[in-house]
Design an enzyme around this catalytic site. Structure first.
Site, PDB file in Angstrom:
ATOM      1  N   CYS A  28       3.362  -5.643  -9.950  1.00 15.23           N
ATOM      2  CA  CYS A  28       1.997  -5.494  -9.456  1.00 15.23           C
ATOM      3  C   CYS A  28       1.993  -5.890  -7.990  1.00 15.23           C
ATOM      4  O   CYS A  28       2.591  -6.904  -7.616  1.00 15.23           O
ATOM      5  CB  CYS A  28       1.050  -6.387 -10.248  1.00 15.23           C
ATOM      6  N   CYS A  43      -4.939 -14.352   8.032  1.00 12.57           N
ATOM      7  CA  CYS A  43      -5.817 -13.297   7.530  1.00 12.57           C
ATOM      8  C   CYS A  43      -7.068 -13.189   8.390  1.00 12.57           C
ATOM      9  O   CYS A  43      -7.738 -14.198   8.642  1.00 12.57           O
ATOM     10  CB  CYS A  43      -6.204 -13.564   6.080  1.00 12.57           C
ATOM     11  N   CYS A  47      -5.778  -3.006 -11.465  1.00 11.37           N
ATOM     12  CA  CYS A  47      -6.011  -4.396 -11.844  1.00 11.37           C
ATOM     13  C   CYS A  47      -7.122  -4.928 -10.947  1.00 11.37           C
ATOM     14  O   CYS A  47      -7.006  -4.892  -9.722  1.00 11.37           O
ATOM     15  CB  CYS A  47      -4.730  -5.209 -11.659  1.00 11.37           C
ATOM     16  N   CYS A  67     -13.415 -14.352   3.776  1.00 10.53           N
ATOM     17  CA  CYS A  67     -13.763 -14.646   2.386  1.00 10.53           C
ATOM     18  C   CYS A  67     -13.956 -16.155   2.202  1.00 10.53           C
ATOM     19  O   CYS A  67     -13.049 -16.948   2.477  1.00 10.53           O
ATOM     20  CB  CYS A  67     -12.675 -14.142   1.449  1.00 10.53           C
ATOM     21  N   CYS A  70       4.011 -10.280  -9.561  1.00  9.17           N
ATOM     22  CA  CYS A  70       2.913  -9.905  -8.680  1.00  9.17           C
ATOM     23  C   CYS A  70       3.236 -10.284  -7.236  1.00  9.17           C
ATOM     24  O   CYS A  70       3.345 -11.472  -6.918  1.00  9.17           O
ATOM     25  CB  CYS A  70       1.632 -10.600  -9.118  1.00  9.17           C
ATOM     26  N   ARG A 116      -7.099 -11.740 -18.375  1.00  9.12           N
ATOM     27  CA  ARG A 116      -6.175 -12.800 -17.977  1.00  9.12           C
ATOM     28  C   ARG A 116      -6.926 -14.044 -17.534  1.00  9.12           C
ATOM     29  O   ARG A 116      -7.784 -13.979 -16.652  1.00  9.12           O
ATOM     30  CB  ARG A 116      -5.270 -12.309 -16.832  1.00  9.12           C
ATOM     31  N   CYS A 154     -11.434 -18.526   0.126  1.00  5.92           N
ATOM     32  CA  CYS A 154      -9.993 -18.439   0.331  1.00  5.92           C
ATOM     33  C   CYS A 154      -9.488 -19.389   1.410  1.00  5.92           C
ATOM     34  O   CYS A 154      -9.998 -19.401   2.538  1.00  5.92           O
ATOM     35  CB  CYS A 154      -9.611 -17.000   0.686  1.00  5.92           C
TER      36      CYS A 154
END
Length: 334
Positions: A149, A73, A209, A77, A117, A279, A80
Site C-alpha cells: 500500500c 510538509c 484505502c 493539517c 504501507c 482497521r 499532524c
C-alpha cells in the site's frame, strides 16, 4: 461531540442481520450506535462480531507502516506533527533510499504483516520520489509475497498509473473527517481533493484505502456522514484512527475520546461497510487502552509496530492479543 444521549430499545442483532443481508442502515440507526448507553456496549460488539465473522471469520490482517519521508510538509493539517504548522519535535528526513524501503518489507514479513504501507509526508510525490518508490516496489514484489500500500499524497492519473504498473496493490488517502468539518482541520487542500485522489487511485486499478481520524472535534452526525461517504466511495480498506493529541500541533488541546465511544464507532463502521476491511489504527493504544481486544470483534485488521511519528505497541503484544482472543493472523494478504 454531541451531548445528546438516545435512550431507545434497539435490536442490535437486527442491525447485524441487515448488514449481512446487504440492507443499508439509516442515519438514525447509525447515530443510535454512537449514542447508545454504555450498558449496551457488549450487545453492540456482539452484533458487530456477527457481521465481521460472516465476512472474515476470525482472521486478522496485519499491516506495517514505514515512515518513508518525515516532515517537510507544506500542508497545514491540524492533527499532524509533520505539517508546516506543527512545532512538535520530530525527526525530519527526505525520502528513504530504495534499500531501506526494501528492508522495511522484510521487517513486515518477520512481524507477520501481510500488507506493507509506504507512507511519505507532503502534498504529493515529486518525480524523483516517485522513481524511488517505484524502484523499491518493483524489487519487493519480485522477491516477497507482500501486498503493498502506498500513501504519498495527492496523485495525478499518470503517477497513479505508474504506481499500479510497478506493483502497488493499494493506495491510501484518508478522508479523515466529513466534508462539513473539513475546513476546521486544514485549509491547504479540500475534501474534494481527497475524494478525487481516491477516485484517481481506483481508476488506475489500485484498491482504494481511505478512513478517518476520530476525536478532531467532529459531531456524531459528522462521523456518520464520513462513514456513509466511505461506503459511497466503495473504499476496500477503512483505517479508523483515533486522535493522538501531539504537543505542538494545533489539535493538541483535544482529548474528547474514551474507549467505549471508540468501540461504538468501530461497530458503526462495520454495520455501514460490512464487507470491508475495518482497521483499528493510529491512536488505538492510547484511546482504547485495556479495551483494545474488544475492537477486533468489529475490526478485522490492525497496524503492528510504530506509526509515523508515534509509537505503537510491540508486535508480540498484538500477536498475543490475537492468540488470546482465539483469532488467527492472516498469513498472506494477496
Amino acid at each position: 461531540m454531541s451531548d445528546t444521549m438516545i435512550i431507545v430499545e434497539t435490536d442490535w442483532r437486527n442491525l447485524a442481520r441487515k448488514a449481512i443481508q446487504g440492507e443499508a442502515l439509516t442515519r438514525e440507526e447509525a447515530l443510535s450506535v454512537l449514542r447508545a448507553d454504555d450498558d449496551e456496549l457488549l450487545a453492540i460488539m456482539d452484533a458487530a462480531y456477527r457481521v465481521r465473522r460472516h465476512y472474515f471469520g476470525n482472521k486478522v490482517k496485519l499491516n506495517l507502516i514505514i515512515n518513508a519521508k518525515s516532515g517537510y510538509c507544506p500542508e497545514d493539517c491540524g492533527y499532524c506533527s509533520q505539517s508546516r504548522v506543527s512545532d512538535a519535535p520530530i525527526e525530519k528526513y527526505t525520502l528513504l533510499e530504495k534499500d531501506i524501503l526494501v528492508d522495511g518489507a522484510k521487517k513486515a514479513m518477520e512481524m507477520q504483516a501481510g500488507t506493507y504501507c509506504i507512507v511519505a509526508s507532503g502534498r504529493g510525490p515529486t518525480s524523483r520520489e516517485l522513481d524511488q518508490v517505484v524502484a523499491a516496489v518493483e524489487e519487493i514484489k519480485s522477491t516477497m509475497p507482500m501486498k503493498i500500500c502506498a500513501c504519498l499524497g495527492i496523485l495525478s492519473q499518470e503517477q497513479a498509473n505508474r504506481l499500479k504498473q510497478a506493483g502497488v496493490d493499494r493506495y491510501n488517502h484518508n478522508l479523515n473527517t466529513s466534508e462539513g468539518h473539513y475546513s476546521h482541520i486544514t485549509s491547504t487542500h479540500t475534501y474534494a481533493d481527497r475524494v478525487h485522489t481516491v477516485e484517481t487511485a481506483k481508476h488506475a486499478g489500485m484498491s482504494p484505502c481511505s478512513g478517518v481520524i476520530m476525536g478532531m472535534g467532529e459531531t456524531d452526525e459528522q462521523l456518520v456522514d464520513v462513514a456513509f461517504s466511505l461506503h459511497e466511495l466503495d473504499a476496500d480498506s477503512i483505517p479508523i484512527n483515533f486522535l493522538n493529541s501531539i504537543p505542538g500541533t494545533p489539535l493538541a488541546h483535544l482529548n474528547d475520546l474514551d474507549p467505549r465511544r471508540c468501540l461504538k464507532a468501530i461497530a458503526m463502521f462495520r454495520f455501514i461497510c460490512p464487507s470491508k476491511e475495518i482497521r483499528a489504527s493510529g491512536g488505538r493504544e492510547v484511546n482504547l487502552g485495556m479495551l483494545q481486544p474488544l475492537a477486533l470483534y468489529a475490526a478485522n485488521s490492525v497496524f503492528v509496530g510504530d506509526y509515523l511519528t508515534t509509537e505503537g505497541q510491540e508486535a508480540t503484544a498484538d500477536h498475543k492479543m490475537i492468540e488470546d482472543l482465539g483469532f488467527e493472523i492472516e498469513q498472506c494478504a494477496l
